[in-house]
Enzyme design. Structure first.
Site, short mmCIF file in Angstrom:
data_model
loop_
_atom_site.label_atom_id
_atom_site.label_comp_id
_atom_site.label_asym_id
_atom_site.label_seq_id
_atom_site.Cartn_x
_atom_site.Cartn_y
_atom_site.Cartn_z
N THR A 1 47.68 53.72 37.72
CA THR A 1 46.42 53.20 37.96
C THR A 1 45.45 53.63 38.72
O THR A 1 45.94 54.30 39.94
CB THR A 1 46.58 51.63 38.17
OG1 THR A 1 47.62 50.99 37.22
CG2 THR A 1 45.28 50.80 38.28
N ILE A 2 44.13 53.65 38.55
CA ILE A 2 43.20 53.90 39.72
C ILE A 2 42.46 52.84 40.08
O ILE A 2 42.35 51.94 39.20
CB ILE A 2 42.28 55.15 39.29
CG1 ILE A 2 41.16 54.75 38.12
CG2 ILE A 2 43.06 56.37 38.76
CD1 ILE A 2 40.08 53.99 38.48
N SER B 1 43.09 51.51 34.19
CA SER B 1 44.51 52.06 33.82
C SER B 1 44.76 52.25 32.43
O SER B 1 44.13 51.80 31.71
CB SER B 1 45.36 51.06 34.63
OG SER B 1 46.71 51.36 34.40
N ILE C 1 47.14 45.47 36.85
CA ILE C 1 45.84 45.82 37.56
C ILE C 1 45.22 44.61 37.71
O ILE C 1 44.65 43.82 37.33
CB ILE C 1 45.19 47.03 36.67
CG1 ILE C 1 44.57 46.38 35.52
CG2 ILE C 1 46.09 48.21 36.60
CD1 ILE C 1 43.60 47.54 34.86
N MET D 1 47.21 50.08 44.13
CA MET D 1 47.72 50.66 42.73
C MET D 1 49.11 50.65 42.75
O MET D 1 49.70 50.53 43.76
CB MET D 1 47.26 52.06 42.38
CG MET D 1 45.78 52.30 42.35
SD MET D 1 45.02 53.96 42.49
CE MET D 1 45.04 54.26 44.34
#
Length: 529
Positions: A350-351, A368, A413, A431
């Site tokens: 994920t970001i 993500s 997320i 994350m």
């Protein structure tokens, strides 16, 4: 304040705006937007689009998105832009085919990508620029190429065999069957063309027409049942954040199908203990965090899914009275072999990016594709990495998170915002897949209980478990903590890769200053002006 003898970095301080992301190119692009007068949403979407190019194992336009926005004088705004399962899917169908659990490489694990709709919706509701302007840095990166950074390369390299096994589309991201070398320039011309189409036509250019047809054809060729109608029916849905108090802050999270409320559950348990009396790097502190998290995740697994099929209200799961009873089952001296009941009705990986602008608008944004490169399925013509968020479903009749057409799966997320009164104090996220609710707990207790600044809170070593229950601790914690946790009964190992990442911006309203940190586990940085 950090120990200046240690090889770490200070947080950044800024008076006019700040942005923290997991990649320098994204931070630079977003900061440029802020400097030329754009607001935090403009900068966040611009940066997120760049990340969808330069950090492809973590995020893509074939993924999902969530956001929290604080605008001074307005209520907190939440957006759920996670995709739904194809309408033709059902638990009955998969059980009939012999499935007992989701296959994260299957086309059935691909849910409708929500992130492009997320970006367009955020710009329309809170931004000052459109998609065409916001996507230009991402288009340039895809078309002209970007340098492969070290952590990006590591994640990419880990997924090379997955991409190769999933068919010819993976060749957009492979060179002679391998990940591009660290420090080399990689171009994505097919993705650049797709981004140009979205820039020109908006989200419609992704969810309708030739791009949508290419996604559907790729999935159906593999036995998937997604249709162009499924894609055209995408929605980005505003939602009311759920807030729960911890010490002197109120933690705001998005409601399910996300798992943000599990961070609130864990903090409700941690609140019952005097953390300030403990060494923040002691076995005693990590033991309490682990035990509270084990209870929280048991609650997650039993109850969280699409809210339309949950049997218990989210508010009941974060009830303080219930938490008091659950906390009483935590023994500070040893691991609990028998977790308590996870049904509140009995008792009452994920970001992520954070951005704050000169006017105090704070954006907590997360995108993500779930596992590295998502499903590993990449469209051959349009170069789109497709997520495998459907792997978050169960194949279990009667469970609130069992797979059905049109449902959203349990989502890992989770953007977050910590409030003090009507003001945002910490705009943050962590994350790392399943780790995220524990990560929120870890950084909040670092700042609220132990007085760490955002960079220190992110630098702090982490502990989390793998599927067999073994607790993996990061090496900087040292042998003393390892031995201390083992003495309390925890099965232990050293982690081979760090737990997640994260970004935090603290807003010091008295000083009129932003204090930002970026997780050293990634390539990124925080910047401000």
């Amino acid at each position: 304040m950090r120990d200046f003898h240690q090889p770490k970095r200070s947080p950044i301080y800024a008076a006019n705006g700040a942005l923290a992301t997991s990649h320098p190119m994204a931070t630079e692009a977003g900061l440029a937007v802020l400097k030329r007068g754009g607001n935090a949403v403009d900068a966040a979407v611009t940066a997120a689009a760049v990340l969808a190019v330069v950090e492809p194992a973590m995020t893509a336009i074939g993924g999902d998105g969530f956001a929290l926005i604080h605008q001074p004088g307005s209520p907190l705004y939440g957006l759920n832009s996670s995709g739904r399962a194809a309408a033709a899917l059902s638990t009955e169908m998969l059980v009939g085919q012999g499935w007992t659990e989701m296959d994260d490489l299957s086309p059935h694990s691909v849910t409708v990508p929500g992130v492009v709709k997320c970006w367009e919706s955020l710009l329309a509701s809170h931004g000052t620029i459109g998609m065409e302007e916001a996507l230009q840095p991402a288009i340039a990166a895809a078309e002209s190429g970007f340098v492969v950074y070290p952590r990006v390369w590591s994640d990419w390299n880990d997924c090379a065999s997955k991409l190769a096994s999933q068919g010819p589309g993976g060749q957009h991201y492979l060179l002679d069957g391998a990940a591009p070398r660290m420090g080399t320039i990689h171009k994505l011309p097919a993705l650049a063309a797709t981004l140009k189409k979205i820039a020109k036509e908006g989200a419609r250019g992704f969810y309708e027409g030739e791009v949508a047809a290419d996604i559907v054809a790729e999935l159906q060729r593999r036995g998937g049942v997604m249709t162009e109608e499924d894609l055209a029916g995408v929605s980005a849905d505003p939602c009311t954040p759920i807030t729960s108090g911890y010490r002197d802050i109120d933690l705001a999270e998005l409601p399910p199908n996300g798992t943000g409320i599990i961070a609130q559950v864990i903090l409700n348990l941690m609140e019952r203990f005097d953390l300030k009396s403990l060494d923040p790097r002691s076995a005693d502190r990590y033991h309490l965090e682990i035990e509270a998290a084990r209870i929280g995740y048991a609650i997650r697994d039993a109850h969280i899914g699409d809210p339309s099929t949950m049997g218990v209200a989210a508010e009941a799961l974060i009830d303080k009275a219930w938490a008091k009873g659950l906390a009483a089952t935590i023994d500070p001296a040893k691991r609990n072999g028998d977790l308590p009941s996870t049904d509140p009705n009995f008792t009452s990986d994920t970001i992520y990016l954070s951005c704050v602008d000169r006017d105090g608008m704070a954006v907590s944004l997360i995108n993500s594709v779930f596992k590295g490169f998502g499903s590993g399925i990449v469209t051959e013509k349009t170069g789109i990495i497709l997520q495998n968020r459907g792997a978050g479903f169960r194949v279990l009749p009667g469970h609130p998170n069992t797979i059905e057409g049109g449902k959203r799966p349990l989502h890992t997320i989770i953007p977050a915002m910590a409030m003090q009164g009507d003001k945002a104090r910490y705009c943050f996220g962590v994350m790392g897949g399943q780790y995220q609710p524990t990560g929120h707990t870890h950084v909040i207790t670092n700042m609220v209980d132990f007085g760490m600044d955002p960079q220190e809170a992110l630098d702090s070593p982490r502990a989390f478990w793998r599927p067999d229950g073994t607790i993996e601790i990061e090496p900087p914690l040292g042998q003393g903590v390892f031995d201390g946790l083992k003495a309390k009964g925890h099965p232990l190992d050293w982690t081979k890769s760090p737990h997640g990442g994260g970004q935090i911006i603290e807003i010091d309203h008295d000083a009129g200053v932003l204090i930002a940190g970026s997780d050293p586990r990634k390539d990124g940085c925080a910047m401000g002006y």
